[in-house]
Scaffold this motif. Structure first.
Motif, PDB file in Angstrom:
ATOM      1  N   SER A 119       0.824  -1.200   0.000  1.00 32.12           N
ATOM      2  CA  SER A 119       0.000   0.000   0.000  1.00 32.12           C
ATOM      3  C   SER A 119       0.863   1.257   0.000  1.00 32.12           C
ATOM      4  O   SER A 119       0.642   2.180  -0.790  1.00 32.12           O
ATOM      5  CB  SER A 119      -0.915  -0.009   1.220  1.00 32.12           C
ATOM      6  OG  SER A 119      -1.625   1.201   1.317  1.00 32.12           O
ATOM      7  N   GLU A 120       1.857   1.293   0.857  1.00 32.67           N
ATOM      8  CA  GLU A 120       2.726   2.471   0.946  1.00 32.67           C
ATOM      9  C   GLU A 120       3.565   2.644  -0.314  1.00 32.67           C
ATOM     10  O   GLU A 120       3.806   3.766  -0.761  1.00 32.67           O
ATOM     11  CB  GLU A 120       3.616   2.379   2.181  1.00 32.67           C
ATOM     12  CG  GLU A 120       2.841   2.551   3.467  1.00 32.67           C
ATOM     13  CD  GLU A 120       3.661   2.286   4.707  1.00 32.67           C
ATOM     14  OE1 GLU A 120       4.868   1.956   4.595  1.00 32.67           O
ATOM     15  OE2 GLU A 120       3.097   2.409   5.805  1.00 32.67           O
ATOM     16  N   THR A 121       3.986   1.539  -0.904  1.00 29.54           N
ATOM     17  CA  THR A 121       4.768   1.606  -2.138  1.00 29.54           C
ATOM     18  C   THR A 121       3.926   2.174  -3.274  1.00 29.54           C
ATOM     19  O   THR A 121       4.377   3.060  -4.011  1.00 29.54           O
ATOM     20  CB  THR A 121       5.302   0.206  -2.505  1.00 29.54           C
ATOM     21  OG1 THR A 121       6.123  -0.262  -1.440  1.00 29.54           O
ATOM     22  CG2 THR A 121       6.111   0.244  -3.784  1.00 29.54           C
ATOM     23  N   VAL A 122       2.701   1.686  -3.418  1.00 32.61           N
ATOM     24  CA  VAL A 122       1.799   2.184  -4.463  1.00 32.61           C
ATOM     25  C   VAL A 122       1.477   3.652  -4.212  1.00 32.61           C
ATOM     26  O   VAL A 122       1.485   4.472  -5.139  1.00 32.61           O
ATOM     27  CB  VAL A 122       0.513   1.329  -4.533  1.00 32.61           C
ATOM     28  CG1 VAL A 122      -0.544   1.998  -5.398  1.00 32.61           C
ATOM     29  CG2 VAL A 122       0.836  -0.057  -5.044  1.00 32.61           C
TER      30      VAL A 122
ATOM     31  N   PRO B  57      -2.251   8.693  -3.249  1.00 35.30           N
ATOM     32  CA  PRO B  57      -3.123   8.032  -2.265  1.00 35.30           C
ATOM     33  C   PRO B  57      -4.343   7.346  -2.866  1.00 35.30           C
ATOM     34  O   PRO B  57      -4.781   6.312  -2.371  1.00 35.30           O
ATOM     35  CB  PRO B  57      -3.551   9.155  -1.323  1.00 35.30           C
ATOM     36  CG  PRO B  57      -2.954  10.399  -1.823  1.00 35.30           C
ATOM     37  CD  PRO B  57      -2.102  10.104  -3.012  1.00 35.30           C
ATOM     38  N   GLU B  58      -4.894   7.888  -3.945  1.00 38.81           N
ATOM     39  CA  GLU B  58      -6.087   7.289  -4.540  1.00 38.81           C
ATOM     40  C   GLU B  58      -5.786   5.891  -5.078  1.00 38.81           C
ATOM     41  O   GLU B  58      -6.625   4.996  -5.004  1.00 38.81           O
ATOM     42  CB  GLU B  58      -6.630   8.157  -5.671  1.00 38.81           C
ATOM     43  CG  GLU B  58      -7.099   9.531  -5.235  1.00 38.81           C
ATOM     44  CD  GLU B  58      -5.956  10.530  -5.087  1.00 38.81           C
ATOM     45  OE1 GLU B  58      -4.898  10.361  -5.737  1.00 38.81           O
ATOM     46  OE2 GLU B  58      -6.115  11.467  -4.303  1.00 38.81           O
ATOM     47  N   ALA B  59      -4.587   5.705  -5.604  1.00 41.27           N
ATOM     48  CA  ALA B  59      -4.215   4.404  -6.179  1.00 41.27           C
ATOM     49  C   ALA B  59      -4.080   3.337  -5.107  1.00 41.27           C
ATOM     50  O   ALA B  59      -4.245   2.145  -5.378  1.00 41.27           O
ATOM     51  CB  ALA B  59      -2.917   4.530  -6.957  1.00 41.27           C
ATOM     52  N   ALA B  60      -3.773   3.725  -3.881  1.00 46.47           N
ATOM     53  CA  ALA B  60      -3.538   2.772  -2.800  1.00 46.47           C
ATOM     54  C   ALA B  60      -4.799   2.420  -2.025  1.00 46.47           C
ATOM     55  O   ALA B  60      -4.753   1.579  -1.132  1.00 46.47           O
ATOM     56  CB  ALA B  60      -2.484   3.324  -1.846  1.00 46.47           C
TER      57      ALA B  60
END
Length: 66
Positions: A49-52, A58-61
């Protein structure tokens, strides 16, 4: 379920050396059990999650469990 460093490398597509660097940098959490790195599913999801989020925002994660 717990994952070892080789399993994490397979899942993430990163090398074990890169994952060790991320551990040293504090970007990946885990624990050593009998001298080998071990990661929970929660730690794996947090890392992904943090990598994405770092790469795409933030929307992508939002689809990852935190």
């Amino acid at each position: 379920m717990r994952y070892d460093l080789n399993m994490m490398a397979t899942i993430t597509g990163l090398t074990t050396r890169t994952l060790r660097n991320y551990i040293n940098m504090g970007l990946l959490q885990g624990e050593k059990i009998d001298g080998a790195w071990s990661f929970t599913e929660e730690e794996l999801n947090q890392f992904l999650s943090e990598t994405v989020e770092r790469k795409y925002g933030p929307e992508a994660a939002e689809g990852f469990a935190k």
